[in-house]
Design a protein around this motif. Structure first.
Motif, PDB file in Angstrom:
ATOM      1  N   LYS A 103       0.930  -1.433   0.052  1.00  0.00           N
ATOM      2  CA  LYS A 103      -0.176   0.050  -0.185  1.00  0.00           C
ATOM      3  C   LYS A 103       0.946   1.208  -0.120  1.00  0.00           C
ATOM      4  CE  LYS A 103      -4.260  -2.038   2.120  1.00  0.00           C
ATOM      5  NZ  LYS A 103      -5.045  -2.228   0.756  1.00  0.00           N
ATOM      6  N   VAL A 141      -7.529   6.432   9.217  1.00  0.00           N
ATOM      7  CA  VAL A 141      -7.589   5.255   8.802  1.00  0.00           C
ATOM      8  C   VAL A 141      -5.973   4.568   8.676  1.00  0.00           C
ATOM      9  CG1 VAL A 141      -8.262   3.660   6.701  1.00  0.00           C
ATOM     10  CG2 VAL A 141      -9.480   5.664   7.137  1.00  0.00           C
ATOM     11  N   LYS A 143      -3.724   1.526   7.764  1.00  0.00           N
ATOM     12  CA  LYS A 143      -3.323   0.207   6.833  1.00  0.00           C
ATOM     13  C   LYS A 143      -2.283  -0.326   7.042  1.00  0.00           C
ATOM     14  CE  LYS A 143      -6.498   2.142   3.415  1.00  0.00           C
ATOM     15  NZ  LYS A 143      -6.725   2.639   2.090  1.00  0.00           N
ATOM     16  N   VAL A 153      -6.895  -2.906   6.879  1.00  0.00           N
ATOM     17  CA  VAL A 153      -7.574  -1.669   6.811  1.00  0.00           C
ATOM     18  C   VAL A 153      -8.284  -1.606   8.072  1.00  0.00           C
ATOM     19  CG1 VAL A 153      -8.790  -0.110   5.816  1.00  0.00           C
ATOM     20  CG2 VAL A 153      -7.211  -1.439   4.506  1.00  0.00           C
ATOM     21  N   ILE A 155     -10.515   1.357  10.108  1.00  0.00           N
ATOM     22  CA  ILE A 155     -11.180   2.643  10.082  1.00  0.00           C
ATOM     23  C   ILE A 155     -11.267   2.944  11.578  1.00  0.00           C
ATOM     24  CG2 ILE A 155     -13.134   4.002   9.472  1.00  0.00           C
ATOM     25  CD1 ILE A 155     -11.905   2.592   6.938  1.00  0.00           C
ATOM     26  N   GLU A 185      -3.892   7.052   6.748  1.00  0.00           N
ATOM     27  CA  GLU A 185      -4.590   8.203   5.993  1.00  0.00           C
ATOM     28  C   GLU A 185      -5.777   8.690   6.241  1.00  0.00           C
ATOM     29  OE1 GLU A 185      -5.036   5.715   2.118  1.00  0.00           O
ATOM     30  OE2 GLU A 185      -6.954   5.615   2.522  1.00  0.00           O
ATOM     31  N   GLU A 186      -6.216   9.820   5.731  1.00  0.00           N
ATOM     32  CA  GLU A 186      -7.341  10.570   5.920  1.00  0.00           C
ATOM     33  C   GLU A 186      -8.631   9.729   5.610  1.00  0.00           C
ATOM     34  OE1 GLU A 186      -9.248  14.282   2.856  1.00  0.00           O
ATOM     35  OE2 GLU A 186      -7.582  12.944   2.340  1.00  0.00           O
ATOM     36  N   PHE A 187      -9.739   9.860   6.352  1.00  0.00           N
ATOM     37  CA  PHE A 187     -10.978   9.188   6.279  1.00  0.00           C
ATOM     38  C   PHE A 187     -11.653  10.062   5.092  1.00  0.00           C
ATOM     39  CE2 PHE A 187     -15.473   8.859   7.270  1.00  0.00           C
ATOM     40  CZ  PHE A 187     -15.469   7.469   7.158  1.00  0.00           C
ATOM     41  N   LEU A 188     -12.018   9.019   4.185  1.00  0.00           N
ATOM     42  CA  LEU A 188     -12.750   9.827   2.941  1.00  0.00           C
ATOM     43  C   LEU A 188     -14.250   9.316   3.113  1.00  0.00           C
ATOM     44  CD1 LEU A 188     -10.492   8.916  -0.021  1.00  0.00           C
ATOM     45  CD2 LEU A 188     -10.882  11.033   1.071  1.00  0.00           C
ATOM     46  N   GLU A 192     -18.584   4.095  -2.588  1.00  0.00           N
ATOM     47  CA  GLU A 192     -17.519   3.257  -3.068  1.00  0.00           C
ATOM     48  C   GLU A 192     -17.895   2.724  -4.451  1.00  0.00           C
ATOM     49  OE1 GLU A 192     -15.300   0.562  -0.752  1.00  0.00           O
ATOM     50  OE2 GLU A 192     -15.894   1.573   1.187  1.00  0.00           O
ATOM     51  N   LYS A 214     -19.195  -4.282   0.875  1.00  0.00           N
ATOM     52  CA  LYS A 214     -18.108  -5.120   1.722  1.00  0.00           C
ATOM     53  C   LYS A 214     -18.796  -5.461   3.209  1.00  0.00           C
ATOM     54  CE  LYS A 214     -13.883  -4.341  -0.334  1.00  0.00           C
ATOM     55  NZ  LYS A 214     -13.600  -2.951  -1.068  1.00  0.00           N
ATOM     56  N   LEU A 282      -9.094   4.374  -3.233  1.00  0.00           N
ATOM     57  CA  LEU A 282      -8.740   3.955  -1.862  1.00  0.00           C
ATOM     58  C   LEU A 282      -7.708   2.780  -2.097  1.00  0.00           C
ATOM     59  CD1 LEU A 282     -12.640   2.952  -0.749  1.00  0.00           C
ATOM     60  CD2 LEU A 282     -10.987   4.970  -0.047  1.00  0.00           C
ATOM     61  N   GLU A 283      -7.709   2.044  -3.029  1.00  0.00           N
ATOM     62  CA  GLU A 283      -6.594   0.912  -3.310  1.00  0.00           C
ATOM     63  C   GLU A 283      -6.772   0.443  -4.805  1.00  0.00           C
ATOM     64  OE1 GLU A 283      -7.450  -2.876  -1.717  1.00  0.00           O
ATOM     65  OE2 GLU A 283      -9.532  -2.845  -2.308  1.00  0.00           O
TER      66      GLU A 283
HETATM   67  P1  AMP Z   1      -8.871  -1.033   1.005  1.00  0.00           P
HETATM   68  O1  AMP Z   1      -8.429  -2.540   1.242  1.00  0.00           O
HETATM   69  O2  AMP Z   1      -7.774   0.091   1.211  1.00  0.00           O
HETATM   70  O3  AMP Z   1      -9.875  -0.868  -0.088  1.00  0.00           O
HETATM   71  O4  AMP Z   1      -9.886  -0.890   2.187  1.00  0.00           O
HETATM   72  C1  AMP Z   1     -10.973  -1.530   2.720  1.00  0.00           C
HETATM   73  C2  AMP Z   1     -11.933  -0.664   3.021  1.00  0.00           C
HETATM   74  O5  AMP Z   1     -11.931   0.239   3.825  1.00  0.00           O
HETATM   75  C3  AMP Z   1     -12.513  -0.081   1.593  1.00  0.00           C
HETATM   76  O6  AMP Z   1     -13.363  -0.710   0.765  1.00  0.00           O
HETATM   77  C4  AMP Z   1     -13.426   1.044   2.254  1.00  0.00           C
HETATM   78  O7  AMP Z   1     -14.476   0.708   2.807  1.00  0.00           O
HETATM   79  C5  AMP Z   1     -12.645   1.381   3.699  1.00  0.00           C
HETATM   80  N1  AMP Z   1     -11.628   2.364   3.336  1.00  0.00           N
HETATM   81  C6  AMP Z   1     -10.148   2.208   3.007  1.00  0.00           C
HETATM   82  N2  AMP Z   1      -9.810   3.546   2.857  1.00  0.00           N
HETATM   83  C7  AMP Z   1     -10.367   4.459   3.382  1.00  0.00           C
HETATM   84  C8  AMP Z   1     -10.523   5.875   3.487  1.00  0.00           C
HETATM   85  N3  AMP Z   1      -9.284   6.568   3.333  1.00  0.00           N
HETATM   86  N4  AMP Z   1     -11.526   6.411   3.916  1.00  0.00           N
HETATM   87  C9  AMP Z   1     -12.664   5.695   3.989  1.00  0.00           C
HETATM   88  N5  AMP Z   1     -12.656   4.473   3.928  1.00  0.00           N
HETATM   89  C10 AMP Z   1     -11.785   3.714   3.692  1.00  0.00           C
END
Ligand code: AMP
Ligand code: GLY
Length: 429
Positions: A103, A141, A143, A153, A155, A185-188, A192, A214, A282-283
């Protein structure tokens, strides 16, 4: 042509199902596969992480094309290994799949190439990570840098949760080496969506848009899972958003990977958070989504094999994809306890009746055959997928099929696809 698919989930069943329809394909193998996959492919009992075992099999059986489902063999370098022996394989190399495997690397690529994403910092020192959290405050967040089977990850809505997350990931190392570094990281906020495309390293050929669900319970409650259902197309991704994703996210990424000596061929999956039509990443994943692939491939018309081969051969620009205009919805049926501990070996009833239903297909994930019967063998067990002329119709038809299937302790979400309806109403207004 002989094709080998690697993996054992619903995504791999969808790939096997689609590949086996190709007029070019005479035989499909799947390692290790599941009970449903065995209807279209011959199962090979080799683990997805046993790269030398898979290679030996491909050489022995003279496999013409290998298609990799999960991320693990990719980040271990299965593509490099096969290519070094002159075998054809679909997927990114080890260095290219680092876009999913680390990441921190993904975030740095996004920063270098101006790709919109949450602001962040990377830490190798837990004390510095804690001071950063204290400075920024929740929500935030945390990770784990490396692969953690989709669980890395956290939250954090309070300071205690965030500090606890650092302790678990960096100090207690609950994800092992994957937690040596963290991205904070910043919470967005926003909604999705999953955006998945094929690429040969130059051309980007998007697949139909989709949206995953999810959290384990209805209304997005409860802990995150690998995905409890998906639908395609996602009406939130209108033409303008679609163009933005390709131009501001995928094109700079694919260009950047080439420039950094990590040319990217295969599938690229962007997990996005979209707010007011502005997508942020996000990823990135280096593979097809699961369960998004199930509804997407239900809608793909024509042969998938030339597309996969074009990614390897670098001539994807000659291709386009024809999509069934109907919508597809996939509802994941899971074992009691999933995403936590779950039991296996429960007899599944109703599959025969559902197999007679038109425009419904049941993709298997965690299933096995025991004494001639199909039993549960994983957390996510089935992905019941149906087509309909509209999303509401696809939802209704899919749930009709879901309700005919039963095993002890089965659970599923009752609201898959509901998020799309709001967008349909808005577009109509
Ligand atoms: P990821 O594996 O990085 O996609 O993260 C898994 C889940 O965490 C995502 O599907 C989002 O629901 C949540 N998530 C990840 N990063 C953020 C972020 N910066 N802000 C809000 N939700 C996030
Ligand atoms: N559906 C989420 C994923 O494949 O990562």
């Amino acid at each position: 042509m002989k094709v080998l698919v690697i993996g054992s989930g619903g995504r791999e069943h969808a790939l096997v199902w689609k590949i086996s329809q190709s007029p070019e394909v005479s035989k499909v193998y799947c390692a290790p596969g599941n009970a449903g996959i065995s209807e279209q492919a011959e199962l090979v009992s080799i683990k997805t992480t046993d790269l030398s075992g898979i290679l030996e099999f491909a050489i022995k059986e003279k496999i013409d094309l290998t298609v990799v489902g999960p991320e693990d063999p990719l980040t271990r370098g299965i593509v490099d290994l096969f290519e070094s022996k002159g075998l054809r394989i679909f997927g990114p190399t080890k260095r290219a799949s680092e876009i999913e495997g680390s990441k921190a690397f993904a975030k740095e690529m996004m920063k270098r190439y101006g790709i919109p994403t949450a602001s962040y910092e990377i830490f190798e020192d837990s004390e510095k990570a804690v001071s950063y959290i204290q400075e920024k405050g929740p929500p935030i967040v945390v990770k784990a840098d490396g692969l953690a089977a989709g669980k890395g990850v956290i939250i954090c809505r309070t300071m205690e949760e965030a500090i606890g997350a650092i302790d678990r990931i960096m100090v207690k190392r609950i994800f092992g080496e994957a937690g040596r570094r963290v991205v904070i990281e910043e919470f967005l906020e926003g909604e999705e969506a999953s955006y998945i495309a094929l690429t040969d390293g130059k051309t980007i050929l998007p697949l139909a848009s989709s949206q995953d669900h999810k959290p384990v319970f209805d209304e997005d409650q409860g802990p995150n899972t690998g995905g409890m259902g998906a639908y395609s197309p996602a009406p939130m991704i209108n033409e303008e958003v679609d163009k933005r994703i390709v131009e501001k996210i995928l094109r700079p990424l694919i260009y950047g990977m080439e420039k950094e000596g990590r040319p990217y061929r295969g599938v690229i999956y962007a997990g996005l958070m979209i707010k007011e039509s502005q997508p942020k990443v996000l990823e990135f994943n280096a593979r097809f989504g699961d369960p998004e692939t199930q509804p997407i491939l239900m809608r793909m018309r024509g042969d998938i094999i030339p597309l996969l081969e074009a990614c390897i051969d670098g001539n994807l620009s000659r291709f386009r994809i024809d999509w069934d205009p109907r919508a597809a919805v996939c509802v994941v049926m899971a074992s009691k306890g999933y995403p936590g501990d779950y039991e296996k070996g429960k007899r599944i009833e109703g599959l025969e009746e559902v197999s007679q239903m038109k425009d419904i297909f049941v993709f298997h994930a965690g299933t096995a055959r025991m004494d001639g019967e199909i039993v549960t063998n994983g957390g996510r067990v089935l992905g019941v997928t149906g087509l309909g002329r509209s999303i509401p119709e696809a939802i209704e038809r899919t749930y009709q099929a879901v309700k005919k299937i039963y095993w002890e302790g089965v659970h599923y979400r009752n609201d898959i696809g509901k998020k799309a309806l709001r967008w349909i109403d808005q577009n109509r207004a």
